[in-house]
Design a protein around this motif. Sequence first.
Motif, mmCIF file in Angstrom:
data_model
loop_
_atom_site.group_PDB
_atom_site.id
_atom_site.type_symbol
_atom_site.label_atom_id
_atom_site.label_comp_id
_atom_site.label_asym_id
_atom_site.label_seq_id
_atom_site.Cartn_x
_atom_site.Cartn_y
_atom_site.Cartn_z
ATOM 1 N N LEU A 1 0.812 -1.207 0.000
ATOM 2 C CA LEU A 1 0.000 0.000 0.000
ATOM 3 C C LEU A 1 0.851 1.264 0.000
ATOM 4 N N LEU A 2 1.995 1.228 0.693
ATOM 5 C CA LEU A 2 2.761 2.441 0.960
ATOM 6 C C LEU A 2 4.014 2.621 0.117
ATOM 7 N N LYS A 3 4.425 1.590 -0.616
ATOM 8 C CA LYS A 3 5.771 1.593 -1.189
ATOM 9 C C LYS A 3 6.029 2.708 -2.193
ATOM 10 N N LYS B 1 -21.894 -5.241 -4.537
ATOM 11 C CA LYS B 1 -21.849 -5.034 -5.989
ATOM 12 C C LYS B 1 -21.338 -3.641 -6.362
ATOM 13 N N GLY B 2 -21.488 -2.677 -5.460
ATOM 14 C CA GLY B 2 -21.130 -1.338 -5.904
ATOM 15 C C GLY B 2 -20.798 -0.316 -4.840
ATOM 16 N N ILE B 3 -20.773 -0.725 -3.564
ATOM 17 C CA ILE B 3 -20.548 0.270 -2.517
ATOM 18 C C ILE B 3 -19.160 0.872 -2.590
ATOM 19 N N CYS B 4 -18.144 0.079 -2.970
ATOM 20 C CA CYS B 4 -16.787 0.628 -3.081
ATOM 21 C C CYS B 4 -16.710 1.653 -4.201
ATOM 22 N N SER B 5 -17.402 1.392 -5.298
ATOM 23 C CA SER B 5 -17.443 2.340 -6.406
ATOM 24 C C SER B 5 -18.145 3.630 -5.997
ATOM 25 N N LYS B 6 -19.267 3.507 -5.274
ATOM 26 C CA LYS B 6 -19.983 4.678 -4.769
ATOM 27 C C LYS B 6 -19.078 5.506 -3.859
ATOM 28 N N THR B 7 -18.357 4.812 -2.981
ATOM 29 C CA THR B 7 -17.475 5.497 -2.043
ATOM 30 C C THR B 7 -16.345 6.196 -2.780
ATOM 31 N N LYS B 8 -15.792 5.532 -3.774
ATOM 32 C CA LYS B 8 -14.708 6.131 -4.562
ATOM 33 C C LYS B 8 -15.168 7.432 -5.208
ATOM 34 N N ASP B 9 -16.405 7.460 -5.700
ATOM 35 C CA ASP B 9 -16.942 8.675 -6.321
ATOM 36 C C ASP B 9 -17.042 9.825 -5.316
ATOM 37 N N ILE C 1 -9.418 5.532 -0.072
ATOM 38 C CA ILE C 1 -10.000 4.617 -1.048
ATOM 39 C C ILE C 1 -9.115 4.489 -2.285
ATOM 40 N N THR C 2 -8.677 5.611 -2.837
ATOM 41 C CA THR C 2 -7.933 5.545 -4.091
ATOM 42 C C THR C 2 -6.550 4.924 -3.941
ATOM 43 N N ILE C 3 -5.949 4.992 -2.742
ATOM 44 C CA ILE C 3 -4.632 4.372 -2.579
ATOM 45 C C ILE C 3 -4.734 2.876 -2.321
ATOM 46 N N SER C 4 -5.925 2.393 -2.032
ATOM 47 C CA SER C 4 -6.088 0.991 -1.667
ATOM 48 C C SER C 4 -5.971 0.096 -2.904
ATOM 49 N N ASN C 5 -5.352 -1.047 -2.708
ATOM 50 C CA ASN C 5 -5.129 -1.970 -3.809
ATOM 51 C C ASN C 5 -6.187 -3.068 -3.814
ATOM 52 N N ASP C 6 -6.023 -4.032 -4.732
ATOM 53 C CA ASP C 6 -7.011 -5.108 -4.853
ATOM 54 C C ASP C 6 -7.149 -5.915 -3.560
ATOM 55 N N THR C 7 -6.043 -6.042 -2.823
ATOM 56 C CA THR C 7 -6.097 -6.788 -1.569
ATOM 57 C C THR C 7 -7.083 -6.159 -0.604
ATOM 58 N N ASP D 1 -8.557 11.221 7.603
ATOM 59 C CA ASP D 1 -8.466 10.009 8.435
ATOM 60 C C ASP D 1 -8.766 10.394 9.883
ATOM 61 N N PHE D 2 -9.909 11.062 10.054
ATOM 62 C CA PHE D 2 -10.234 11.747 11.301
ATOM 63 C C PHE D 2 -10.927 10.796 12.274
ATOM 64 N N HIS D 3 -10.142 9.857 12.834
ATOM 65 C CA HIS D 3 -10.678 8.939 13.833
ATOM 66 C C HIS D 3 -9.906 9.101 15.145
ATOM 67 N N TYR D 4 -10.443 8.516 16.210
ATOM 68 C CA TYR D 4 -9.930 8.817 17.542
ATOM 69 C C TYR D 4 -8.523 8.278 17.787
ATOM 70 N N LYS D 5 -8.089 7.262 17.023
ATOM 71 C CA LYS D 5 -6.735 6.745 17.193
ATOM 72 C C LYS D 5 -5.696 7.638 16.513
ATOM 73 N N ASN D 6 -6.156 8.564 15.688
ATOM 74 C CA ASN D 6 -5.262 9.529 15.057
ATOM 75 C C ASN D 6 -5.249 10.847 15.824
#
Length: 422
Positions: free
Chosen positions: A87-89, A230-238, A190-196, A255-260
């Motif tokens: 993901l980061l390389k 079927k399509g939630i990842c695509s919706k989120t990407k948009d 979302i956009t940096i995430s790979n197929d894994t 990345d505004f969550h409490y662990k950050n």
Amino acid sequence: MAFNKDEMHAPVWLNERFFETILKQSEKDASIVITDCKIVPGSRLGDHFASIIFRANIAYQSRGTKNNEISLIVKTIPEDDGVKRDLLKNGEVFETETIMYTTVVPEMHRLFRSVGDDTELGPRLLYSSKEPNLVMVFEDLTKRNYDTKSNQLDLQEAKIAYSKLAKWHAASMHLVNTIPIITKLDKDIITISNDTFNKIWDNNIAILAKVCREWPGYEAYGDRVDNLRKGICSKTKDIYKFSESTLYNVLNHGDFHYKNMMYKIIEGKTQDIFLLDYQLSIWGTPAIDIIYSLYLMCSAETRNNHRDELIKFYYDEFVASLNKFGYLGKIPSLINLHVEILKNGHLEVFLASTFLPFMMVPTEEMVGEQMNKNSDEGIELFDMNNPEKMAEMLLASYRNPKYAAAMQKCLPVFLHKGLLDL
């Protein structure tokens, strides 16, 4: 959360020579000599999606003094193969964070100071480099009495965080013409995430569908949730793509969550919050940060009972900051904000279905008490390269009573808003 085994063991290049070079530079003292250096993990297993973190406790001598000590936080990428390294390389998220720490956040702080506001957003960056290794070194906020928390935020804490976020968003709108590079930041979660990761999220939604069929009265939601695959990842990407139809844009933390975040807690009460990890900051609709934080920062009780109150609180702080800065553009309305949140509501479904259990359920409840000391047993249970152990942990997390109660509250709301349809 992504995890590589070697985030528990510092790479060999994180050594005394490395830190000596940094201290000579940051302290402007060529006479510094390190006498001791202890490196330990700087976060709990899997806490950070886009980095691995170490804490370096350093003793050094300088110009005749022998008992100097300093603690530093080091952020880098894994050296061993694994999903996080993949993901980061390419270093794109480190490039974003470098821009944030060296250009954007300093300008925000200067803007705050110009209107008499002493707000600090986060820690001081001491050093960053791409070669020979991607690495960033920060001050250790624990030395300023800031610490982490193991649970999501209550109403009082959420208001402190939203005040910081409102100032961040307002400053970005005011400074956009001065720092146009902020509109080019587009490496989101979302956009940096790979197929894994896409497969992992698809599997998570399948697990949610499975446990819905186990909850009395919620069996019918199983098929609806399953259809989201079927399509939630695509919706989120948009949602994360820049769109001319967005009513207004801000620089999202992303990345505004409490662990950050780190918290100054005095006599059991949180007094201040610092924001961490600017690797996924992105120019776009403010709905991204608002929705993200409602689920991944706020506790279920806070979200369920104070959602509109917190949105109004954030909005009032946002407008007050724009006015204080002397912003000359048209100030968005509260209705504009609510419209953005509603039309990007599929992000709520995606986060609740994929990320929420990892924020609601304490790590120990996911994988057992062996996690307490970042043990090898805990590593094996939380390693994404170990499918059997991950499947066991995931199913237990989705069946956890805390998460079950939260989703049983969310699912009817999603249904009535049309968010379970794609």
